[in-house]
Structure formats: C-alpha cells, structure tokens
Design an enzyme around this catalytic site. Structure first.
Site, PDB file in Angstrom:
ATOM      1  CD  GLU B 123      -2.679   1.177   2.614  1.00  0.00           C
ATOM      2  OE1 GLU B 123      -2.271   0.507   3.587  1.00  0.00           O
ATOM      3  OE2 GLU B 123      -3.726   1.848   2.635  1.00  0.00           O
ATOM      4  CE  LYS B 200      -7.300   1.942   3.539  1.00  0.00           C
ATOM      5  NZ  LYS B 200      -5.951   2.208   4.116  1.00  0.00           N
ATOM      6  CB  CYS B 237      -4.956  -1.191   4.012  1.00  0.00           C
ATOM      7  SG  CYS B 237      -4.148  -1.193   5.647  1.00  0.00           S
TER       8      CYS B 237
END
Lengths: 388, 388
Positions: B123, B200, B237
């Site tokens: 990430e 994300k 994540c």
C-alpha cells in the site's frame, strides 16, 4: 533498548523441530497465534475432581474489559461442551439418547460448580451424526419437538436447577408443520421457559455431510435471544462458512454467537481456527465454536462421494472447541480427542469497547452493499469487469 | 493400524517450550495452522544470488489443482513485494520516492527472473506511511496521477519489459475531480496500458491510522480486472476487516484479490493471518496479503490517541506477507523484519474446483441477505430480538 523483533512465526516453528523454544519465543508464537493472552481461570478443586472422575477435560479462561464509569461490568461465564457419543450406534435409539442425556447432565453439573451462566452443547447433541448414511431408519427417531421433546424437557430441568441459560442443539421434528425435520438450536431460560428456537441457515453438500437429505435451510432468520446473561444467537455448523450469516446475527445485536458443529479433520481442520474467529473480529462479538469428538461407526456401510470404497465410520471429529473474542484474541482449544468443558468468563462490555476502537460498523458502508447484493442476485446481473 | 491422533495444537506448542517436536508433531502443527502443505518452488540460482546481493528474502511456493479433461491448467505466478522505506523521511520527497522506485525496480527484476506474471506492491508503495502525522506538508507531494504519475510511468516500463501485470498502490491526486486525494491501486497490463484503478473502500480511524484526514471512502466500487493472467481485484488494507468488501469482489468474479496493507504489530498482528485467509476460504479465490516492514520515523512528533506521550515513530510494520488459497491452505509468511519477494505459482482452476466441492455459493442465500441488509440500513430498523 527495544528487544529485537523475531523474524517470523514460521522460523520459530521450524526451530521447534530441532530445539526447544525459549520463553520469549514461545510467548511470541502464542501472541501471533492467539492474540493478547486470555487469563487462566482457576476452577474449584471440587469441579476439577469431578471432571477427572467423569473423564473429561475442564479448562477455564477469562477475557477482561476496561472499567467504565457509566456502565458496570457485565460478567458472564460461558460453557462450551464437546463430547463423544456414549454407546454404539447399534443400540436402540432411546438408549443412545438416554446415555447422551446422562453425559450432558454430568458435564452440566460440573459447569454449575464452575459458575457457568450460559452453556451450549454440540450440534445434534442427543444423537450420533448419522446424516452420512442417508438412511431414515432408525435415525429419524432421534428427532423431537423443539418445544417439549425429551431432550428439551431434561434441559429445562437443568436450566431451573442451575439458574442457567441452556442452548441445546437437537434434531427437530416440527409436527405443527406437517412433520418436517430441522436442525435446530433451542434456547432455554433459567426459568425453564423455552425462549425460542433458531434453525440452521445453511446446509452442506460436501463429503459425508448429506444433511440436505434430511432437512432444508432454516426459516427462522437470524434471531437474537435477549437473556439475563446477554444477547445470544446460534449459527449452526456449516453456517460458519458464510460471512453474511455471521453479519446478520451481528446486525440484530448479538453479543455471544454459538457455533455448535460436527466437523471432521480431513475436511475442515485448517479452517476451524479461522472462520469463527474471523466472525468474532469482524462483528465484534464473542463466538463459541464447538465441535464433537471421536469417530462414529454406523451399522451399514456408506460411500463418501470421493471414489473410495464404502465404509462404516464417520470421523475423526476433532473437537478443539474454543472461544474467540471481539478483540482478535481467543482461548486455546479443548482437546482433539477427549470430551471437554471449556469455561470462559467474559465481560460483555468488551464488545462495544472494540467497536468504538476499530469502527468497523461505522465504516461498513452497508448501503453500498445492500445495493450491490440486490444487483448480484438479478438474473441479468452484469459483474463489474474491466478488460485489459 | 491408524496412528493415534494428537491431543491438541496447544499441547504441542507447550511441549515446544521444553523439548523439540518430533517430525510428525511438527507436521501436525503445520497442517492445522497452514492446511495441506503447499509445495516449495525452487528459484534459479541467478535469482537467489541477486536477492542475496540486494538483501531481500526470496521465497517460492506452489498450489496445485486436480487435472481436468475439459479445461487446461491456468498456471499463474504471483509476486508479492514487501519493503521498508529506503531513505529517511527527512529527505526531500522526490529523493524518497526515487529511492523507493529503485528498490521496486530491483525487486521486480528478480521477480522477472522467477517468472512472475502478476506482481503487487505494498500500500502507498512510493512513500512512507505518513498519515499518522495528520500533516499535509510535505506528504501531499507524494500524491500523483493514477493515469500518468511518475510511479505509474515507471511501472508501465517494467510491465512491458517483463511482460507482467503490475498492481501498484499509490497515493492518488485526481486533478480531473478538483484535486481530491485517494488511496488507489492501479492495474497495468503487460502492454504497458493502464487497465484501470481501484480505490480503497474502507478508511480506518484507529490508532495511528489517521487516513480519513487525507482521503474519503473509494468510489470505484468493486472492479475486477480481466487480464491475460486471470481476473484480479484489489482490496486495500483496512478493507480486509470488512467481509462484505471481500464478498463483492467475489461476486464480480475475482480469481486473485490483492490486499496491499500497512499495519503494525501492536494493533493487528493476531488478526493478520485470519482475515485475508478467511476471505480466500469464504469466496474461493486466491488472496495475496501484503504488509510493509520496518519502523518509520517522522520529523515532527505526533500523538496516537491512546493517552501516551507524543512520539515520532510509526511501527513496527511486521511484514508477514502471504498467499491464501481457496482450499484453506496458505503459504508461510515472509519475514517480519526484512524486505521480501514471495513468488507463488497457482493453478486458477483450483478456485472453481473448490466451489464445486464446498458449494458455498450455491448455499449462500444471497436473496435473503439482500433483504436483511436493506432492512438493517433503514432508520426505523427493528432488530429481530426475542425476549426471555
């Protein structure tokens, strides 16, 4: 100065094959595998002695929560029971059932000595897991009313006697609805009252799990039972593979979700420590995962849909029952081979504390997923695919 | 005669604290923890030598599938990269970024020697994880276009040179949409073309993860990228804590889902081996979970919302990147402290084989959950609670 970080869990496991792990190494292995350690809960010598006499494992652990000013702690002792069948499957069904009742009564008596408030037995706890056979005779005779069947009545007595909530998974015969069979957990209050029932929502078609021959997907939704010891739900066995099932109990406010199961080593063991624990983490509630133990031998041979010869045994059921907390921690598992009672004291306040910390609910975007799921089930659903 | 079952994983771990485990015990520990063993994949001596020179760990594993008559195997080599930042966060941002580009180029060159077809970096791979600071200066200067930013252009070159699909997570500045910032993964085809981007979906508010100061929840849905090496998706994540997020990529047909992450030991380590693996099991796809390594030190002090004094360090990022398969098995993790490249050969046919075996999709009852979720988001939602 900070102690050097260990290189990896795997390196330590490999090391364990040639030399003992030192204290710090072992504690790192356990931290990574089990989270921040749960405390050991000492059981009385009376309880320990009785468990020894009755030949079952007795273990105790404790999850704590941060003290709060505006809420008192909500301490609950949870009991999980795993056991073998007691007498052979060739015995008359009433004798098999009576022997299992006796075993549960004995273990529950010890649970009472340990101060257990809520106890849950294993899936279809009053019978062998005979669904591998696809035979109806004599196994259907184990099915009973979820309102006043023989197993229910015995549990009502125990609930009153010990002031316990009892979650008892049975094979249900629903005579009100034309004698259908269901895989059902019944929740009984300390008053002895049947609070309600929750049916298995997802039915397997894998390996020896031929349950779809006997009963359909449950129609009781995702009930949560508000008891004096917290809000309880029951996700039976194969439902643990379905994250939406876990989620739905959470949406209805569950604080403890039991997962009474019957599952065997070759099929599911590496998934056993993952799924129930993931559910506890994702939904911030306690999960009690229960699996039976032993190998069950049936009178007639059956095949397993795997190209192998017919056989009469179903197993090895690997036990390993455990409690997972909302904070990523879990208790060690019970034995893979012995009957056992796992007593775990929890403070239910921990659930909301972890919700406040991690914000999974606040960040969940349920509105987006409600829409996406509604799209995905349409016959003309077009997946969102981007081509190279 | 059958070998006796071991009593429990925990008993063996405790034993490892005082004496070495024998061969069978160690293999049982690994079977329970990692599933049926993945094979080791031998890397060329050239690749191994180069990795040694460049000081990163190189590991290789292999998942196999059952041969089929009507489908050829679909063999893909997946590369996961984890790395520390290269120069201090006090250096000019362009130098920090250039040093990270160089590191990724070096590791990707070795990945090419290992025959990797699809590679994914960690990430925000072109910057330190500076979101703990809540400062905009100078960290916003790391943000770049997802279409033609400096990191993207370098990856386009590598994709062409090595005939690879490259998944590159960056901090995105979207100048078309009024300069908003996003946490974005860009998928680049072997032709060098940017296939698309995936943002994300879930943004944390926990510990030092102050990302909601910088960017909002992603608006790119759950895109799946159809590449010549399979259908790929990226769950960045904190999205790994959300089972619905994993599900949505599955509903769109993902075969490999990457989870590029930056997460620290004290917060999440015991959950690290659970969530991505649970997603692989529940959705029957391969998951590549990637975490950065090292402790990052920032110029100015910041607090962590935990009552403790201000400090300048964020970490320890514990690496431990791994691949989980649809069958409950997983590879060992990379180191907790060293840079690394994990090469995993998979046969994508395994996904559908496991779907056929376990039937999680067939038994999923999405229609029921679409309804329940639509109910749960209503302001006047009444949870299904049964009172004692």
């Amino acid at each position: 100065m900070a102690v050097a970080e260990i290189d990896s869990l795997e390196q330590l496991l490999d090391k364990a094959g040639s030399e003992p792990l030192d204290k710090r190494e072992l504690s790192e292995v356990k931290r990574i595998l089990y989270g921040s350690p749960v405390e050991t809960l000492q059981m009385s010598s009376e309880a320990t002695k009785k468990a020894d006499e009755l030949e079952f494992q007795l273990s105790g652990y404790k999850f704590t929560a941060t003290p709060e000013i505006t809420r008192a702690p909500r301490i609950v002792r949870i009991g999980l029971v795993q056991n073998k069948i007691v007498i052979p499957t060739t015995a008359p069904v009433n004798e098999q059932m009576a022997a299992l009742h006796k075993r549960l009564q004995d273990i529950t008596e010890v649970a009472a000595l340990c101060g257990v408030n809520v106890i849950c037995y294993q899936e279809a706890c009053s019978m062998p897991f005979a669904f591998c056979t696809r035979e109806k005779i004599p196994w259907m005779e184990f099915a009973e009313s979820a309102e006043d069947g023989p197993t229910i009545r015995i549990c009502q007595e125990m609930a009153k006697k010990y002031n316990m909530v009892i979650v008892v998974p049975i094979l249900e015969r629903d005579s009100i609805h034309n004698d259908i069979i269901a895989n059902t957990a019944v929740v009984i209050a300390p008053s002895g009252k049947v609070v309600g029932k929750s049916r298995k929502n997802h039915i397997p078609r894998v390996g020896d799990f031929n349950e779809s021959t006997y009963y359909m997907e449950g129609n009781t939704g995702h009930k949560v039972f508000q008891t004096q010891y917290g809000r309880i739900a029951v996700n039976i066995c194969y439902g643990r593979h379905h994250p939406l099932n876990w989620l739905a109990y959470g949406l209805n406010g569950a604080e403890i979700v039991f997962n009474p199961s019957a599952t065997v080593g070759a099929l599911s063991e590496p998934m056993w420590s993952i799924e129930a624990r993931n559910a506890a983490i994702a939904n911030n509630y306690f999960v009690g995962a229960i699996n039976r133990v032993g190998t069950e031998e049936f009178p007639n041979e059956f095949t397993s849909g795997d190209g192998k010869p017919a056989h009469k045994d179903f197993g090895h059921f690997y036990g390993s029952s455990y409690i997972a907390g909302p904070n990523g921690s879990r208790t060690p598992g019970l034995s893979r081979t012995r009957d056992g009672l796992l007593v775990t004291e929890v403070d239910l306040n921990l659930n909301r504390q972890i919700k406040d910390k991690w914000c999974f609910q606040m960040t969940a975007r349920y509105d987006m997923y409600a829409k996406e799921l509604a799209e995905a089930i349409k016959p003309d659903f077009k997946p969102q695919i981007v081509h190279e």
